[in-house]
Write a protein that holds these residues in place. Structure first.
Motif, PDB file in Angstrom:
ATOM      1  N   PRO A  43       0.831  -1.208   0.000  1.00  0.00           N
ATOM      2  CA  PRO A  43       0.000   0.000   0.000  1.00  0.00           C
ATOM      3  C   PRO A  43       0.867   1.260   0.000  1.00  0.00           C
ATOM      4  CG  PRO A  43      -0.798  -1.592   1.612  1.00  0.00           C
ATOM      5  CD  PRO A  43       0.517  -2.110   1.129  1.00  0.00           C
ATOM      6  N   THR A  44       0.357   2.297  -0.612  1.00  0.00           N
ATOM      7  CA  THR A  44       1.090   3.562  -0.660  1.00  0.00           C
ATOM      8  C   THR A  44       0.526   4.590   0.306  1.00  0.00           C
ATOM      9  OG1 THR A  44      -0.304   4.309  -2.503  1.00  0.00           O
ATOM     10  CG2 THR A  44       1.775   3.210  -3.059  1.00  0.00           C
ATOM     11  N   GLY A  49       2.014   2.385   3.918  1.00  0.00           N
ATOM     12  CA  GLY A  49       2.669   3.191   2.897  1.00  0.00           C
ATOM     13  C   GLY A  49       3.817   4.009   3.447  1.00  0.00           C
ATOM     14  N   GLN A  64       2.657  -6.603  -0.398  1.00  0.00           N
ATOM     15  CA  GLN A  64       1.852  -7.257   0.632  1.00  0.00           C
ATOM     16  C   GLN A  64       1.730  -8.708   0.205  1.00  0.00           C
ATOM     17  OE1 GLN A  64      -1.687  -5.356   2.312  1.00  0.00           O
ATOM     18  NE2 GLN A  64      -2.809  -7.271   2.006  1.00  0.00           N
ATOM     19  N   ASP A 100      -4.242  -1.262  10.506  1.00  0.00           N
ATOM     20  CA  ASP A 100      -3.088  -0.657   9.838  1.00  0.00           C
ATOM     21  C   ASP A 100      -2.072  -0.104  10.832  1.00  0.00           C
ATOM     22  OD1 ASP A 100      -1.649   0.003   7.484  1.00  0.00           O
ATOM     23  OD2 ASP A 100      -2.330   2.084   7.604  1.00  0.00           O
TER      24      ASP A 100
END
Length: 334
Positions: A43-44, A49, A64, A100
């Motif tokens: 993920p960015t 990210g 990932q 996250d």
């Protein structure tokens, strides 16, 4: 900083101060919990990210690699060439919870160089991106540990010197063998993801094909097979009988534009350790590198594929090269 020559070697180093186990006890002792082994780009945005951005900007490949109901695993890698044209890989692993948040991270030393400057260089900017001040502390502690180790003239038995410290975010453990292990204080993942069924089959179903291709392979229990006639190897990381990742070495010899060492010479039935869903596109990606003599690091059909190329003779339509290939990623902390 706590510097330990072993779990009980110095005052203040108790059994609980020993190095963290890899993997932590019990994290894979669970039934499938919504396991997803289809890899995708890292993920960015969010913590994931921010954590991987400094590595990606420095040329690392990040993905990932698996997830489940409790968390997701990220994996980053860079390959550096030495004076012999061999590639020395360095990796970083991260485990995030479903909100996250970073729960656990690992920065092992590179395979060819266990000097910690590479560990600190990778860990410091990544951790600073999510925990202000953490990276400066990593550089300080690892640097102090290095200097202490260089001036130490004696060691006690077979114990491995280790540094451990804590800040407001996590507990940290560093040594020259395992590198840096980071365990968050207020975040944990109870069931770590372990899936690989998207891309890999069972070792028991692949071993006969390896034998047919000339590999010396005695499974079980052997997880590493050799092919002496071509300097080839095949080794796997397993969860039970299920293949989690596979690494193998194979040459390429192109004369007048034609491949003289076909893949079928070593894998007569194809890459049967891969599922049918990914076998063809992964094989095509490998053959593309074998034709061009170039490496690759990326995701093919939801599968991490790493190809390190060592070129020998090349000229016109002729090419001699050797390739170290990795398909899939081992479980975190293994």
């Amino acid at each position: 900083m706590i510097t330990c020559l072993g779990p009980l070697a110095l005052t203040g180093c108790t059994g609980s101060d020993g190095p963290p186990s890899l993997p932590p006890a019990g994290v894979y002792d669970h039934d499938a919990a919504g396991e997803n082994s289809q890899a995708g780009p890292a993920p960015t945005d969010g913590v994931a990210g921010a954590l991987t951005r400094p590595l990606r900007e420095a040329g690392w490949f990040c993905a990932q690699v698996r997830a489940n109901a409790d968390g997701r695993a990220l994996w980053c890698r860079i390959g550096r060439r030495d004076e012999t044209d061999a590639v020395s890989p360095q990796v970083a692993q991260f485990l995030l919870d479903h909100d996250d948040r970073l729960a656990w991270g690992w920065f092992p030393p590179s395979q060819a160089n266990q000097k910690d400057d590479q560990v600190a260089a990778a860990a410091a900017p990544a951790l600073t991106a999510i925990w202000p001040g953490a990276g400066d502390r990593v550089r300080q502690e690892v640097g102090d540990f290095d200097r202490d180790l260089e001036t130490r003239t004696t060691r006690r038995g077979d114990d491995i010197p280790r540094a451990a410290w804590r800040d407001a975010h996590a507990d940290y453990s560093y040594d020259g063998h395992n590198g840096l292990v980071v365990t968050a204080q207020d975040t944990s993942v109870r069931r770590w993801p372990f899936g690989s069924e998207h891309y890999a089959t069972a070792m028991s179903s692949a071993v006969d094909d390896l034998l047919a291709g000339g590999y010396d392979c005695f499974y079980p229990p052997q997880q590493s097979c050799d092919r002496p006639q071509s300097n080839g190897y095949f080794r796997v990381a397993l969860r039970g009988d299920q293949i989690v990742s596979a690494q193998f070495g194979i040459g390429s010899r192109i004369e007048s534009g034609r491949q003289r060492h076909p893949l079928s010479e070593e894998f007569p039935h194809g890459l049967t350790f891969l599922t049918e869903a990914v076998r063809r596109p992964v094989t095509e990606r490998i053959e593309q590198s074998r034709r061009s003599g170039t490496g690759f690091a990326g995701i093919v059909a939801g599968t991490v594929v790493i190809i390190d190329a060592r070129r020998g003779i090349a000229g016109g339509d002729d090419l001699v090269a050797y390739f170290d290939i990795q398909i899939g990623v081992p479980l975190a902390a293994t």
